[in-house]
Design a protein around this motif. Structure first.
Motif, PDB file in Angstrom:
ATOM      1  N   MET A 177     -15.203   4.703 -17.647  1.00 51.14           N
ATOM      2  CA  MET A 177     -15.518   4.097 -16.350  1.00 51.14           C
ATOM      3  C   MET A 177     -14.843   2.731 -16.215  1.00 51.14           C
ATOM      4  SD  MET A 177     -17.229   6.352 -14.778  1.00 51.14           S
ATOM      5  CE  MET A 177     -17.782   5.457 -13.371  1.00 51.14           C
ATOM      6  N   LEU A 178     -14.805   1.977 -17.296  1.00 56.27           N
ATOM      7  CA  LEU A 178     -14.169   0.660 -17.264  1.00 56.27           C
ATOM      8  C   LEU A 178     -12.653   0.789 -17.077  1.00 56.27           C
ATOM      9  CD1 LEU A 178     -16.159  -1.227 -20.036  1.00 56.27           C
ATOM     10  CD2 LEU A 178     -16.217  -1.652 -17.567  1.00 56.27           C
ATOM     11  N   GLU A 221     -11.152   3.032 -15.364  1.00 51.77           N
ATOM     12  CA  GLU A 221     -10.882   3.451 -13.990  1.00 51.77           C
ATOM     13  C   GLU A 221     -11.006   2.303 -13.002  1.00 51.77           C
ATOM     14  OE1 GLU A 221     -13.286   6.820 -13.027  1.00 51.77           O
ATOM     15  OE2 GLU A 221     -12.513   8.008 -14.687  1.00 51.77           O
ATOM     16  N   ARG A 222     -11.557   1.182 -13.416  1.00 46.87           N
ATOM     17  CA  ARG A 222     -11.743   0.034 -12.507  1.00 46.87           C
ATOM     18  C   ARG A 222     -10.477  -0.651 -12.204  1.00 46.87           C
ATOM     19  NH1 ARG A 222     -16.254  -3.906 -13.514  1.00 46.87           N
ATOM     20  NH2 ARG A 222     -16.423  -3.897 -11.305  1.00 46.87           N
TER      21      ARG A 222
END
Length: 66
Positions: free
Chosen positions: A62-63, A65-66
């Motif tokens: 998730m990090l 994809e930021r």
């Protein structure tokens, strides 16, 4: 699953109870049916939860994809 957290407690030699707190107001639930329902919800949540390594992988992805 709920608006607040809860803790399932099984005192030695006694029936399971639930402790929950909402907006600073503690509540101890001892009714068998209500405890049974909350214990079942906990089981469902636990079955769907990732293990610690899977959680770490998920957070890292998730990090990225930021």
């Amino acid at each position: 699953c709920l608006d607040n957290s809860f803790t399932l407690l099984t005192p030695k030699g006694k029936e399971q109870v639930v402790y929950m707190e909402s907006q600073g107001y503690p509540r101890l639930i001892t009714g068998r049916e209500e405890v049974r329902i909350l214990a079942a919800r906990y089981g469902i949540i636990r079955a769907q939860a990732l293990n610690p390594y899977e959680s770490l992988d998920f957070i890292e992805k998730m990090l990225e994809e930021r």
